[in-house]
Design an enzyme around this catalytic site. Structure first.
Site, PDB file in Angstrom:
ATOM      1  CB  CYS A  85      38.924  42.240  47.511  1.00  0.00           C
ATOM      2  SG  CYS A  85      40.120  41.168  46.719  1.00  0.00           S
ATOM      3  CB  CYS A 208      40.906  42.835  34.769  1.00  0.00           C
ATOM      4  SG  CYS A 208      41.038  41.308  33.828  1.00  0.00           S
ATOM      5  CB  SER A 209      39.025  45.895  39.086  1.00  0.00           C
ATOM      6  OG  SER A 209      39.569  44.778  39.755  1.00  0.00           O
ATOM      7  CB  ILE A 211      47.130  48.205  40.011  1.00  0.00           C
ATOM      8  CG1 ILE A 211      47.238  46.685  39.816  1.00  0.00           C
ATOM      9  CG2 ILE A 211      48.043  48.696  41.118  1.00  0.00           C
ATOM     10  CD1 ILE A 211      48.585  46.237  39.271  1.00  0.00           C
ATOM     11  CE  LYS A 330      37.709  47.821  33.041  1.00  0.00           C
ATOM     12  NZ  LYS A 330      38.612  48.975  33.283  1.00  0.00           N
ATOM     13  CG  HIS A 334      39.601  46.606  43.532  1.00  0.00           C
ATOM     14  ND1 HIS A 334      39.021  46.755  44.774  1.00  0.00           N
ATOM     15  CD2 HIS A 334      39.875  45.275  43.403  1.00  0.00           C
ATOM     16  CE1 HIS A 334      38.948  45.566  45.369  1.00  0.00           C
ATOM     17  NE2 HIS A 334      39.472  44.666  44.559  1.00  0.00           N
TER      18      HIS A 334
END
Ligand SMILES: [Zn+2]
Lengths: 387, 122
Positions: A85, A208-209, A211, A330, A334
């Site tokens: 990342c 959670c971030s 897709i 978020k 991402h």
């Protein structure tokens, strides 16, 4: 080493870009950055591209060559960088070093990820490669699980609460409402986050971030020549990177990332600045707990005080320190390899007073913080207005 | 793979540091170190834990399950799944013991992987 400035920035809209291919994302972001910079294609001397897993996600490797070809920039050198990342942040650092060293005067640097062409399970498996395949993933640890283990320990040692974590997501969604490039331009409440269902306790879906498909690009130039192209260059004051063990269990602590601490200290030393000098920061919030740990590890708050700072609103837009004005990972989204470059684009626009309704009013010095995996790579950059 | 079946790690005879998984050399002593294979203790306590509600490929039949960072009696930490541990017993500090279990199955090839897990005791 000579000074280096950003003279152009470009982004694609982030989101589920069903109709747009990897190459088209590269083209969109790069042409936007080139247009913003006023350079001609022939002025660009090298390309640095960050991307994590195109081999698994779209079946394509040799991305350096693909980018140069796609942009019609053959025969200049073009290279792909990978650090999970943190691929974008690492690409920015290599591009910066190539100009600072005098090897090149003007280079393009970008990041890209196309994540929605395969199933969610395949994305999870690909992203899992950022951790330790043999000693984490094989045993059943997902990426949310690895950050959940850090969150649980942080809550245990410092009394950090699930509501404080939720407030990171609430703030980042509130910022993304004003970002035309963001994936989720909707506000969420603490209740929305708390009711969103556990993925890996204590982390819930809205911790959670997402897709995301997207790309980001910058044009870097030796500062002595930057004014030739723009009235508002943004100077890169520092570029620092650090590493730690691949697997979480082998680290000194679970409640912070030592790689972030080391990279931040080095960056502040290079720039002769302190955390209190920063007005705007884009930090790596792949999970809500990651933002709490980041504001501690970067030196803005003492270890264990991050959750309280978020709860007290100190990291909201135009508060004490504006954190993740883009919406962060978020809410802005991402697209893994693009994130580190998007962070620098956001800080560039903030320093140029071009951030619209999410503009930080007093904004002279900015910071970006990009993390690979669960903290095995961390990259920190500092920026200031160059005019 | 003895590391995975019997929890065999490493020890540096120079500085007495212990490692799991195994290391080829001691990162503290570097060339002055002397690394030998070394059995890890089979008991420890939960250092942190999470209940995974959304498992990866190969773990569909086990979800939900607990993952933990276990701190062994020698201070070495490792990642492990917890099994046979009722929800109320899974807490930071709870004592755990090594067990040998099936880890995951590959639905396409029918292969089953085995290795270490831990369970809460007492
Ligand atoms: Zn040693």
């Amino acid at each position: 080493m000579r000074n280096v400035s950003i003279i152009g920035a470009g982004l694609t809209p982030f989101g589920e870009r069903w109709d747009t291919s990897f190459r088209e994302l590269v083209y969109e972001a790069a042409t936007a950055a080139i247009a913003d910079s006023k350079v001609e294609g022939k002025d660009i001397q090298a390309i640095y591209g960050g991307t994590m897993a195109p081999g698994r996600l779209i079946g394509q490797e040799h991305i350096g060559a693909l980018i140069a070809d796609q942009l019609g920039l053959n025969p200049i050198p073009s290279v792909r960088l990978e650090a999970a990342c943190a691929s974008g942040g690492v690409a920015l650092r290599q591009a910066y070093l190539s100009v600072a060293s005098g090897a090149h005067d003007i280079v393009a640097v970008g990041g890209v990820e196309k994540m929605t062409e395969v199933s969610t399970e395949e994305v999870s498996t690909a992203l899992g490669g950022a951790g330790d395949q043999e000693w984490e993933l094989f045993l059943g640890a997902t990426f949310p699980a690895i950050y959940a283990l850090m969150a649980r320990r942080h809550m245990h040692e410092f009394g950090t609460t699930e509501e404080q974590l939720a407030l990171c997501s609430v703030k980042n969604h509130a910022n993304a409402v004003h970002n035309p490039f963001a994936q989720y331009r909707n506000a969420v409440s603490v209740e929305d986050v708390m009711d969103s269902g556990y993925i890996a306790s204590p982390l819930k879906l809205l911790d959670c971030s997402p897709i995301t498909d997207g790309a980001a690009a910058l044009i870097l130039c030796a500062s002595e020549k930057a004014k030739h192209y723009t009235d508002t260059p943004v100077e890169i004051l520092a570029s620092a990177q650090a590493s730690d063990t691949l697997a979480l269990a082998n680290r000194r602590t679970l409640t912070g990332l030592d790689a972030t601490v080391v990279a931040a200290k080095e960056a502040f030393k290079q720039a002769r600045l302190q955390p209190k000098d920063i007005h705007v920061a884009e930090v790596h919030d792949c999970f809500s707990i990651a933002e709490v740990m980041a504001i501690e590890d970067l030196g803005f708050y003492a270890k264990g005080k991050g959750g309280k700072a978020v709860q007290d609103g100190e990291t909201q837009l135009n508060s004490k320190l504006s954190v993740n004005t883009s919406g962060g990972l978020k809410a802005c989204g991402h697209p893994v390899g693009a994130t580190g470059i998007k962070q620098a684009a956001e800080v560039t626009w903030q320093l140029q007073q071009k951030a619209g309704k999410r503009q930080v009013s007093t904004c002279d010095i900015g910071l970006t913080h990009n993390v690979g995996g669960s903290g095995a790579t961390a990259v920190v950059h500092l920026f200031k207005r160059g005019d | 793979m003895p590391e995975r079946y019997r929890l065999v790690g490493s020890k540096c005879l120079t500085c007495h540091s212990e490692f799991f998984p195994q290391r080829k050399f001691c990162p503290h002593c570097r060339r002055k170190g002397k690394i030998v294979k070394h059995d890890m203790p089979t008991e420890g306590k939960i250092f942190s834990f999470t209940e995974v509600s959304s498992g990866p490929e190969g773990f569909e039949h086990q979800t939900p399950y607990f993952m933990a960072i276990v701190e062994l009696k020698n201070g070495v930490r490792l990642m492990s799944q917890l099994v046979d541990s009722p929800k109320g017993t899974v807490k930071i500090g709870a004592p755990v013991q090594l067990v040998f279990r099936r880890i995951a199955e590959d639905e396409h090839e029918g292969a089953i992987a085995y290795g270490y897990k831990f369970k809460v005791v007492g």
